[in-house]
Design a protein around this motif. Structure first.
Motif, PDB file in Angstrom:
ATOM      1  N   PHE A 142       3.222 -10.144  -3.786  1.00 39.65           N
ATOM      2  CA  PHE A 142       2.439  -9.197  -4.003  1.00 39.65           C
ATOM      3  C   PHE A 142       1.085  -9.023  -3.823  1.00 39.65           C
ATOM      4  CE2 PHE A 142       6.941  -7.527  -5.026  1.00 39.65           C
ATOM      5  CZ  PHE A 142       7.152  -7.696  -3.514  1.00 39.65           C
ATOM      6  N   ALA A 143       0.051  -8.381  -3.196  1.00 44.85           N
ATOM      7  CA  ALA A 143      -1.164  -8.539  -3.187  1.00 44.85           C
ATOM      8  C   ALA A 143      -1.349  -6.846  -2.778  1.00 44.85           C
ATOM      9  CB  ALA A 143      -1.941  -9.105  -2.631  1.00 44.85           C
ATOM     10  N   GLY A 144      -2.410  -6.092  -3.484  1.00 46.32           N
ATOM     11  CA  GLY A 144      -2.481  -4.448  -2.838  1.00 46.32           C
ATOM     12  C   GLY A 144      -3.805  -4.005  -3.944  1.00 46.32           C
ATOM     13  N   GLN A 145      -4.308  -2.923  -3.999  1.00 48.01           N
ATOM     14  CA  GLN A 145      -5.330  -2.342  -4.709  1.00 48.01           C
ATOM     15  C   GLN A 145      -4.423  -1.385  -6.067  1.00 48.01           C
ATOM     16  OE1 GLN A 145      -5.185   0.533  -0.944  1.00 48.01           O
ATOM     17  NE2 GLN A 145      -6.094   1.957  -2.022  1.00 48.01           N
ATOM     18  N   SER A 146      -4.871  -1.022  -7.002  1.00 47.56           N
ATOM     19  CA  SER A 146      -3.924  -0.507  -7.722  1.00 47.56           C
ATOM     20  C   SER A 146      -3.996   0.875  -7.663  1.00 47.56           C
ATOM     21  CB  SER A 146      -5.378  -0.244  -8.972  1.00 47.56           C
ATOM     22  OG  SER A 146      -4.458   0.078 -10.322  1.00 47.56           O
ATOM     23  N   GLY A 147      -2.243   0.858  -8.305  1.00 50.64           N
ATOM     24  CA  GLY A 147      -1.605   2.468  -8.132  1.00 50.64           C
ATOM     25  C   GLY A 147      -1.139   2.188  -6.893  1.00 50.64           C
ATOM     26  N   GLY A 205       2.279   0.765  -6.467  1.00 52.13           N
ATOM     27  CA  GLY A 205       3.674   0.223  -7.367  1.00 52.13           C
ATOM     28  C   GLY A 205       3.787  -1.111  -7.226  1.00 52.13           C
ATOM     29  N   LYS A 206       2.918  -2.056  -7.441  1.00 52.45           N
ATOM     30  CA  LYS A 206       3.357  -4.092  -7.235  1.00 52.45           C
ATOM     31  C   LYS A 206       4.253  -3.735  -8.174  1.00 52.45           C
ATOM     32  CE  LYS A 206      -0.839  -4.955  -7.368  1.00 52.45           C
ATOM     33  NZ  LYS A 206      -1.569  -3.778  -7.086  1.00 52.45           N
ATOM     34  N   SER A 207       4.161  -3.261  -9.386  1.00 51.06           N
ATOM     35  CA  SER A 207       4.587  -3.595 -11.128  1.00 51.06           C
ATOM     36  C   SER A 207       6.260  -2.807 -10.597  1.00 51.06           C
ATOM     37  CB  SER A 207       3.478  -2.857 -12.055  1.00 51.06           C
ATOM     38  OG  SER A 207       3.539  -3.577 -12.402  1.00 51.06           O
ATOM     39  N   SER A 208       5.924  -1.707  -9.818  1.00 48.68           N
ATOM     40  CA  SER A 208       7.576  -0.788  -9.942  1.00 48.68           C
ATOM     41  C   SER A 208       8.571  -1.682  -8.708  1.00 48.68           C
ATOM     42  CB  SER A 208       7.103   0.743  -9.699  1.00 48.68           C
ATOM     43  OG  SER A 208       6.855   0.897  -9.699  1.00 48.68           O
ATOM     44  N   SER A 221      10.868   2.856  -1.111  1.00 47.62           N
ATOM     45  CA  SER A 221      10.090   2.962  -2.337  1.00 47.62           C
ATOM     46  C   SER A 221      10.849   2.474  -3.940  1.00 47.62           C
ATOM     47  CB  SER A 221      11.222   4.710  -2.632  1.00 47.62           C
ATOM     48  OG  SER A 221      10.701   5.148  -3.623  1.00 47.62           O
ATOM     49  N   ALA A 222      10.017   1.942  -4.560  1.00 44.21           N
ATOM     50  CA  ALA A 222      10.468   1.625  -5.555  1.00 44.21           C
ATOM     51  C   ALA A 222      11.446   2.440  -6.318  1.00 44.21           C
ATOM     52  CB  ALA A 222       8.743   0.814  -6.224  1.00 44.21           C
ATOM     53  N   ASN A 223      10.589   3.195  -6.984  1.00 42.69           N
ATOM     54  CA  ASN A 223      11.619   4.311  -7.482  1.00 42.69           C
ATOM     55  C   ASN A 223      13.008   5.313  -6.691  1.00 42.69           C
ATOM     56  OD1 ASN A 223       9.419   4.055  -8.867  1.00 42.69           O
ATOM     57  ND2 ASN A 223       8.065   5.894  -8.719  1.00 42.69           N
ATOM     58  N   PHE A 253       0.867  -1.510   0.054  1.00 37.22           N
ATOM     59  CA  PHE A 253       0.049   0.006  -0.022  1.00 37.22           C
ATOM     60  C   PHE A 253       0.910   1.111  -0.166  1.00 37.22           C
ATOM     61  CE2 PHE A 253       0.710  -1.121   4.211  1.00 37.22           C
ATOM     62  CZ  PHE A 253       0.767  -0.643   5.005  1.00 37.22           C
ATOM     63  N   ALA A 254       0.959   2.415  -0.443  1.00 36.73           N
ATOM     64  CA  ALA A 254       0.805   3.166  -0.365  1.00 36.73           C
ATOM     65  C   ALA A 254       0.441   5.004   0.490  1.00 36.73           C
ATOM     66  CB  ALA A 254       1.430   3.632  -1.270  1.00 36.73           C
ATOM     67  N   ALA A 255       1.243   5.543   0.995  1.00 36.47           N
ATOM     68  CA  ALA A 255       0.177   7.314   1.405  1.00 36.47           C
ATOM     69  C   ALA A 255      -0.842   7.494  -0.478  1.00 36.47           C
ATOM     70  CB  ALA A 255       1.332   8.551   1.672  1.00 36.47           C
TER      71      ALA A 255
END
Length: 304
Positions: free
Chosen positions: A174-179, A181-184, A153-155, A95-97
């Motif tokens: 990895f699981a989590g809502q869209s956006g 950064g799972k792919s990053s 931070s993936a980036n 998840f993320a901010a």
């Protein structure tokens, strides 16, 4: 049938299944074999250990699925479920901010892991962004329940090495809502991911667009990562009401103390879970989310 070989399912392709088979001598690296399955077998999924017979150096047939230590399900037609991945050790819920943390979805993932013999851990991505006090507070509570938290931070490549170390001795997803950064994150951990995807596709002679739901990658420092783009939708995956309550880790010490064995933890008389909420031993917002998830369950899975 004596000449069966053991393999690891690494991808689902058009009409076949890519299985990695180790060379018996140990000199040659694993080879990919395109397999069909025996009709009578259950659904074979990525992460399965299987026994196969070889019909040519690059083709075979899966004859047997070896016992699974865990299986992740997702909803299918009607009230059915179907397996998504097998032999997972840990699901890392990312998840993320931003986008704003969906605690209901987070609780849903955790409840499923509690019931599937899969560990769960939390990954906060985009640590360079400020967090709201509500999310900070939520994180402290999850950690108090024993869930590990990794801040990355993936980036910006922050915390990736530490996460790599944790992933090195297990099979993870990895699981989590869209956006979030799972792919990053996957790309940061697997710089050569596209090479693997292409080599899996090559064995099918169909080009690059044949891999579907899930692919298993070997991480450079050890461990496996199952990348399953559709996994955000594993719903409540056939959990019963009692399993949903058990999926809330802090409810577990109280469930056996309710007056009734089939207590729904709603308005039931002498409910120990509700008493714990009233006494501040269980966070009220977690309890409210339990009630919301319970409402989302198909009526057939709920008590009456």
């Amino acid at each position: 049938m004596a000449d069966l070989r053991q393999g690891l399912v690494v991808a689902h392709l058009g009409k076949g299944i890519a299985v990695e088979v180790s060379d018996d001598s140990g000199i040659v690296a694993e080879q990919l074999v395109l397999c069909q399955t025996l009709r009578k077998l259950d659904t074979v999924v990525v992460g399965d250990q299987v026994m196969l017979s070889m019909s040519s150096p690059e083709q075979g047939r899966i004859e047997q699925i070896l016992p699974r230590r865990s299986v992740l399900q997702r909803p299918s037609r009607g009230n059915d479920t179907r397996p998504v991945a097998a032999n997972l050790d840990t699901i890392f819920v990312v998840f993320a901010a931003e986008p704003e943390c969906d605690f209901l979805l987070l609780d849903q993932y955790l409840a499923i892991c509690e019931n599937c013999n899969i560990d769960a851990a939390l990954v906060l991505n985009k640590v360079d962004l400020p967090l709201s006090p509500a999310v900070e507070e939520g994180l402290i509570y999850y950690q108090s329940l024993g869930y590990s938290l990794y801040k990355v931070s993936a980036n910006q490549k922050i915390g990736i090495d530490a996460l790599q170390q944790v992933l090195s001795d297990r099979t993870s997803m990895f699981a989590g809502q869209s956006g979030v950064g799972k792919s990053s994150l996957t790309n940061a951990l697997l710089p050569e991911r596209n090479l693997k995807t292409n080599s899996v596709s090559e064995i099918t002679r169909h080009g690059r667009h044949t891999t579907t739901a899930a692919t298993l990658y070997h991480l450079p420092d050890g461990g496996h990562l199952i990348d399953s783009p559709g996994v955000a939708i594993f719903g409540l995956a056939g959990l019963s009401e009692a399993q949903l309550a058990w999926g809330y880790r802090e409810f577990q010490p109280y469930i056996g103390k309710c007056r009734f064995n089939d207590c729904r933890h709603l308005n039931d008389k002498d409910c120990a879970v509700r008493a714990a909420v009233d006494d501040g031993l269980i966070a009220a917002n977690r309890y409210q989310r339990f009630l919301k998830l319970r409402e989302k369950m198909p009526p057939a899975n709920r008590g009456h």
